[in-house]
Design an enzyme around this catalytic site. Structure first.
Site: not given
Length: 735
Positions: A13, A16, A424, A623, A627
């Protein structure tokens, strides 16, 4: 900095998860830990000793093993399959005996407690044996948790069933010490609880296995052998023995074994398993090919450029695994809450026991025991702990199958909140393969002279528009001239010395800056720009020589992709350094809402900040090279391209194909994932908020209803199965 992936055994759980994270973080040199409850794995980053990691996990009460190869992964899968069958056998054994005892008691086939004490003592011993051999792992887990001063699901199951057995055994041994009205044994409840919890764990294990199917399919793409050419002979060898720069033959219908470059032959290769694009790609000499993709037609030779963990496929698998193990903000919040869940349940059980023992009806002690046991059994920390990671695992895998690489769960959550998508132009909305289709020289200058000057400058540049000029010059067999003092003028163009004379090539801003009159060609430039081409001026020694117009065709699917973004309620913005009229033409063709043109790469980041200042949650799509600053500044950066060229870019999300359809797919999937996570969390919280009070007996004073421990065990087992099953629906969602 090292990064290792560990298989963790024994996690049940969210409590843990916290214990394993704390244990790993305590090791010297560990910088980052990502523990995945759904996959039972941990990814650890930093400079550390692996042996110390394994020791730390063991001290915390769990078992760890490093996963380094496909063999390790197969072994892990084999262990999980074995655990699945073990849980089924435990459920079958305990269920058969438990329900047999339950039905016998219900039909009155068993002797009275006072008359058959020896029989019931035998039932007590048989129940204890079942608890030890069938449900012993719950008690071992609870003991280890106690030694480490924590509590988990094992604690709840062990205390619930242990209380039922102990109370019942005391009644058998000392019946006179307990009022006759309270002389009811719960041996069958203890056994059935073990059976139902084991059944639920088996179903959950089976369902969890399906969340990793995307990874399994990716791993399955890689062939086992490769055909290499050594000493002039073609031989088949295991793929692990292929070396760099070895020559390999790929025959029709075969999977390409490693990354490479075609050196001989031609074929069409199906790359859909990596990019999501269905159409095979033409591969000729010098073309890149990727391991795991399928050669559909001809035979060709490649030289290996990427092997082992350095192939695009291996990197994608690592990236997907890391993303599946990451947690969005909502997941980290839930983990903090869930870590306190079991202690809170134990406190509620204690309070309920005390209230029933002091204020409840006769037999008070019997009622108090049953209520406390039912509260502990019905609580389900697994459902809370699995709600987020299971959905993330399925969603990230689903994205990878569609050629979308999501770097972490945080970005998956962030993408669901987007309001604006900034795009872009070149290479994103357009094909990124510009062509020079117009040359307008002024008098006393020929087209070939214009091409020679322009190409002589552009041969030093790497700009996409420059490639169009070079391609045109090469096709016309133009001779290049020597250019010196070459300079790139960001966002404007280039310049250099040719025959000791200054030559300028760029946009209107560059010409104006150099006081070069462009009036003779301005009208034609504006007309060409309005048609979607990019006008470029050529000047020499301060005099205008020519106008060049370069077009970059719009991708055929860009318009549909923009429409899909609008359908999702998103605003679209075109952000480009290109001419304003060219940008406006592209925007009007595609239906983009806003245009920001003639922006230098360094200024794009300010435009993103401006949008964010207006409370827009922004995605930047580019790209991933020019950018990069804008991609970093955006709330979500999406790099678009093909193959491995963008797989390692510093964007939050990478699209393996060149189509921006992946943007709308990503956003659609993120919205579906967050909806799924919220459904899981709501279901888990509602289940516990309603189930625990009912188990504590809140309905008894009003309706006389008291929940059976057996029903509680059934509900608890099914809650986590329901969460996993709901998450698996993401694998079928349309994106």
């Amino acid at each position: 900095m090292a990064e290792v992936r560990l298989s963790i055994a024994g996690m049940m759980c969210a409590g843990c998860v916290s214990s394993v994270e704390e244990a790993l973080k305590s090791v010297e040199g560990v910088l980052e830990v990502q523990v995945n409850l759904g996959e039972r794995t941990a990814i650890v980053s930093g400079n550390f000793s692996i042996d110390l990691l394994l020791i730390a996990v063991k001290k915390a009460g769990y078992q760890a093993q490093q996963l380094t190869s496909l063999a390790d992964e197969t072994e892990k899968e084999s262990r999980e399959l074995k655990a699945y069958y073990t849980l089924w056998w435990r459920a079958l054994i305990a269920g058969t005996l438990g329900f047999g005892l339950f039905i016998s008691m219900l039909l009155g086939w068993l002797p009275d407690l006072n008359e058959g004490r020896v029989f019931w003592l035998g039932i007590s011993i048989a129940t204890l044996i079942i608890l030890i051999f069938v449900g012993g792992h719950f008690f071992r887990g609870a003991w280890i948790a106690l030694k480490n001063r924590r509590a988990n699901m094992d604690s709840l199951v062990a205390m619930g069933t242990g209380t039922a057995w102990l109370y019942s055994t005391l009644i058998v041994l000392f019946p006179d010490a307990i009022p006759s009205i309270a002389r009811h044994v719960y041996f069958e409840s203890a056994i059935i609880i073990i059976a139902l919890v084991s059944l639920g764990a088996a179903l959950e294990t089976k369902a969890r296995g399906r969340t990793s199917e995307a990874i399994k399919r990716l791993i399955g793409l890689q062939p086992d052998t490769a055909r290499v050419i050594r000493n002039g002979e073609e031989i088949d060898i295991p793929i692990a023995e292929v070396g760099l720069e070895e020559t390999l033959r790929v025959r029709p219908g075969e999977k390409i074994p490693v990354d490479g470059i075609v050196i001989e032959g031609q074929s069409f290769v199906d790359e859909s398993m990596l990019t999501g694009e269905p159409m095979p790609v033409d591969k000729r000499k010098d073309a890149k090919v990727f391991g795991g993709t399928l050669n559909t037609q001809g035979s060709f030779l490649i030289t290996a450029t990427g092997i082992g963990r350095e192939t695009a496929l291996a990197r994608i698998i690592d990236l997907v695994r890391k993303a599946q193990s990451s947690k969005p903000a909502i997941g980290r919040l839930v983990d903090k809450i869930a870590a306190w869940f079991v202690p809170a349940v134990l406190l509620i059980a204690l309070i309920a026991f005390t209230l029933w023992a002091t204020l409840g009806p006769e037999p008070q002690f019997a009622y108090a025991t049953v209520v406390a046991m039912t509260v502990m059994v019905i609580a389900c920390p697994c459902a809370l702990g699995l709600a987020t990671p299971i959905s993330i695992m399925v969603a990230v895998g689903r994205a990878a199958e569609n050629g979308i690489l999501i770097r972490n769960g945080e970005m998956l959550q962030q993408a669901s909140h987007l309001t604006t998508v900034v795009l872009d132009k070149t290479g994103t909305l357009t094909k990124g393969n510009p062509q020079l289709n117009t040359i307008l020289p002024l008098s006393n200058t020929t087209e070939n002279e214009v091409l020679s000057l322009a190409a002589s400058l552009e041969m030093h540049s790497e700009h996409p528009l420059g490639m169009a000029i070079l391609n045109k010059a090469n096709s016309n067999a133009i001779e290049y001239q020597s250019a010196t003092d070459f300079t790139v003028l960001e966002g404007k163009g280039i310049c250099g010395q040719i025959d000791n004379k200054m030559v300028w090539l760029g946009n209107a801003d560059l010409m104006n800056e150099q006081n070069i009159a462009i009036d003779p060609l301005l009208h034609k430039a504006e007309k060409l720009a309005a048609q979607g081409t990019t006008p470029i001026y050529l000047a020499k020694e301060g005099k205008l020589l020519a106008l060049l117009a370069i077009s970059d065709p719009i991708r055929s699917d860009s318009k549909q992709a923009i429409q899909r973004l609008h359908t999702l309620g998103l605003k679209t913005v075109l952000l480009t350094g290109d001419n304003a009229k060219t940008a406006q033409f592209v925007a009007s063709e595609l239906g983009i809402d806003e245009v920001i043109a003639e922006v230098m790469p360094s200024d794009k980041i300010e435009k993103i900040r401006s949008l964010q200042a207006n409370n827009e949650v922004v995605a930047m799509v580019g790209d991933g090279i020019n950018d990069a600053p804008a991609l970093t500044q955006a709330d979500v950066g999406i790099a678009i391209g093909t193959g491995t060229d963008i797989a390692l870019e510093a964007a939050d999300i990478a699209l393996m194909s060149a189509s921006i359809n992946g943007v709308s797919k990503t956003i659609g999937l993120s919205k579906a994932t967050m909806k799924n996570i919220k459904q899981n969390l709501l279901g888990a919280f509602i289940y516990n908020l309603i189930g625990i009070p009912i188990a504590a007996g809140i309905l008894f004073p009003f309706f006389g209803i008291l929940l059976s421990p057996i029903i509680a065990a059934t509900a608890m087992s099914m809650s986590s199965v329901t969460v996993v099953s709901n998450a698996l629906r993401l694998s079928k969602v349309r994106i």
